[in-house]
Design a protein around this motif. Structure first.
Motif, PDB file in Angstrom:
ATOM      1  N   ASP A   1     -10.901  -0.437   0.471  1.00  0.00           N
ATOM      2  CA  ASP A   1      -9.854   0.120   1.335  1.00  0.00           C
ATOM      3  C   ASP A   1      -9.771  -0.595   2.674  1.00  0.00           C
ATOM      4  OD1 ASP A   1     -12.351   1.113   2.107  1.00  0.00           O
ATOM      5  OD2 ASP A   1     -11.535   2.986   2.886  1.00  0.00           O
TER       6      ASP A   1
ATOM      7  N   ASP B   1      -0.259   4.982   0.854  1.00  0.00           N
ATOM      8  CA  ASP B   1      -1.203   4.599   1.903  1.00  0.00           C
ATOM      9  C   ASP B   1      -0.484   3.996   3.106  1.00  0.00           C
ATOM     10  OD1 ASP B   1      -3.322   5.404   0.378  1.00  0.00           O
ATOM     11  OD2 ASP B   1      -3.889   3.390  -0.292  1.00  0.00           O
TER      12      ASP B   1
ATOM     13  N   PRO C   1       0.810  -1.228   0.000  1.00  0.00           N
ATOM     14  CA  PRO C   1       0.000   0.000   0.000  1.00  0.00           C
ATOM     15  C   PRO C   1       0.835   1.266   0.000  1.00  0.00           C
ATOM     16  CG  PRO C   1      -0.142  -1.130   2.127  1.00  0.00           C
ATOM     17  CD  PRO C   1       0.551  -2.066   1.188  1.00  0.00           C
TER      18      PRO C   1
ATOM     19  N   ARG D   1      -6.752   0.959   4.723  1.00  0.00           N
ATOM     20  CA  ARG D   1      -5.641   1.522   3.971  1.00  0.00           C
ATOM     21  C   ARG D   1      -6.025   2.932   3.540  1.00  0.00           C
ATOM     22  NH1 ARG D   1      -4.514  -3.954   0.422  1.00  0.00           N
ATOM     23  NH2 ARG D   1      -3.346  -5.048   2.045  1.00  0.00           N
ATOM     24  N   SER D   2      -5.245   3.897   4.015  1.00  0.00           N
ATOM     25  CA  SER D   2      -5.556   5.296   3.755  1.00  0.00           C
ATOM     26  C   SER D   2      -4.273   6.104   3.886  1.00  0.00           C
ATOM     27  CB  SER D   2      -6.597   5.788   4.775  1.00  0.00           C
ATOM     28  OG  SER D   2      -6.961   7.124   4.527  1.00  0.00           O
TER      29      SER D   2
END
Length: 325
Positions: free
Chosen positions: A81, A55, A50, A99-100
Motif C-alpha cells: 500500500d 483508494d 487506485p 494508498r488507502s
C-alpha cells in the motif's frame, strides 16, 4: 536521451517508431532500451488507478530517531500500500505515499502499524488532492532531449483522447494481464496472449478499454543518479486557492520537476525536483521557481536515500520489481 523521451511520452510505442523519432534504427532503439532496463536505470510499468478500488493517496511525513530511520523506512517500502518512500532531511524524516480508502481512519492506514517506541517522534498525514500536469508534462524530463509536435503525433498515432471514464473495474480474468504489465509495461501483445490464453485481438481490445477509461496507465521509473543528477528535493509550497491550479500547472511544466500535486496540508502543494547538485537546486529555486507567481512560502526536504517510487523498489542503485507481499 531521445529514446528515454520517446518512451516516456509513449511507453508502449513500437521500437520502429521510437527509432524513427530518435534518428536510429529499430534494432538500435531496442538494444539501447533493453540495456537501460537491464542495468536498472529505468523501467516502464503499468499502473492501475487506485480510485478503481476506492483508494485515495495520502502523503505521510514521519520524523524519527536517525538510528532507527533505515529499518523503519525499509519495512514501509516493502508494503504494497506504499507507492513511494524516501528518507530526507538529513536522515531523520521518512516521506511516503500511502494508498488507502478516503474514509479510512488515519491511524488505521499507518499509525497502528508503526513501532510503538521512541523511534517515531512525529507523524503528519495529508491527502493528495490533485496531481498537476498533462500527459505531455508528467514526470521528470530534465535529462535532455526534445520531441517535436510531429514526433509526438507519430508516437501516439494521432491525437490522444482524454480518458472517457467512468473507471472500468478490473475483473479476475484481468489479473495475469495487469500483473505482467506491472512488471514490464512494454510486454507485447503476443506475450500477454501467451500468459492469458487470450487472442491478440482480445488483448488489444481489453487494453484499449482499460486505458481509455483511465483505469490503466503507464509510467516510466528512472534513477536520475545514474544519469548524473544527484540531488532530489521535496518542496512544500503554499499558494492561495485561487492560484492553485495555475501555479501547479506552471510548475509541472518545469523540466526539473518529477511530480507536483495539491495537498491538504499547511503547505498546500508538494513538488519533487531533480537537480545535478546543490548549486543547480539553488539556481532552480531562485530563477524558475522564484519567477513563478503565487508562491507565498516554501520548505525544502533534501532526499538522502530513495527506497521506492511508482512500482519499483530500489536496491543497490537499481530499480527492481517489488517482491510479493
Amino acid at each position: 536521451m531521445q529514446i528515454l523521451r520517446a518512451v516516456q511520452y509513449a511507453p508502449r510505442a513500437p521500437f520502429r517508431l521510437i527509432g524513427e523519432v530518435s534518428g536510429v534504427s529499430e534494432q538500435t532503439a531496442a538494444r539501447r532500451y533493453h540495456a537501460l532496463r537491464r542495468s536498472g536505470v529505468m523501467r516502464v510499468v503499468g499502473l492501475v488507478n487506485p480510485a478503481v478500488h476506492g483508494d485515495a493517496q495520502w502523503i505521510a511525513r514521519i520524523r524519527c530517531r536517525p538510528d532507527r530511520v533505515g529499518p523503519l523506512a525499509g519495512a514501509l517500502a516493502r508494503r504494497p500500500d506504499i507507492a513511494y518512500a524516501s528518507i530526507a532531511s538529513g536522515g531523520s524524516e521518512i516521506i511516503c505515499i500511502i494508498r488507502s480508502p478516503l474514509d479510512a481512519p488515519r491511524e488505521d492506514m499507518l499509525l497502528q502499524q508503526l513501532p510503538r517506541s521512541a523511534a517515531v517522534l512525529d507523524v503528519s498525514i495529508d491527502l493528495l488532492i490533485h496531481p498537476f500536469g498533462s500527459t505531455d508534462t508528467a514526470g521528470w524530463t530534465g535529462y535532455g532531449g526534445h520531441l517535436t509536435p510531429e514526433h509526438k503525433h507519430l508516437l501516439a498515432g494521432g491525437p490522444r483522447p482524454a480518458p472517457a471514464g467512468p473507471l472500468l473495474p478490473p475483473t479476475a480474468d484481468d489479473a495475469p494481464l495487469l500483473d505482467s504489465l506491472s512488471e514490464d509495461g512494454r510486454t507485447t501483445h503476443t506475450q500477454l496472449a501467451e500468459l492469458t490464453g487470450w487472442s491478440k485481438g482480445r488483448i488489444a481490445r481489453r487494453l484499449e478499454a482499460l486505458e481509455n477509461s483511465g483505469t490503466l496507465s503507464y509510467d516510466i521509473d528512472l534513477l536520475p543518479e545514474r544519469l548524473g543528477y544527484h540531488l532530489t528535493a521535496t518542496l512544500w509550497l503554499r499558494t492561495a486557492p485561487t492560484r492553485l491550479q495555475q501555479t501547479g500547472d506552471e510548475i509541472a511544466r518545469h523540466d526539473e520537476v518529477a511530480f507536483t500535486g495539491a495537498t491538504s496540508g499547511n503547505h498546500n502543494m508538494m513538488t519533487i525536483v531533480v537537480c545535478h547538485d546543490a548549486e543547480d537546486l539553488y539556481r532552480y529555486l531562485t530563477t524558475r521557481l522564484g519567477a513563478t507567481p503565487g508562491i507565498d512560502a516554501y520548505q525544502v526536504s533534501i532526499r538522502t536515500r530513495r527506497l521506492k517510487q511508482a512500482a519499483s523498489l530500489i536496491s543497490h542503485g537499481r530499480l527492481v520489481h517489488p517482491a510479493p507481499a
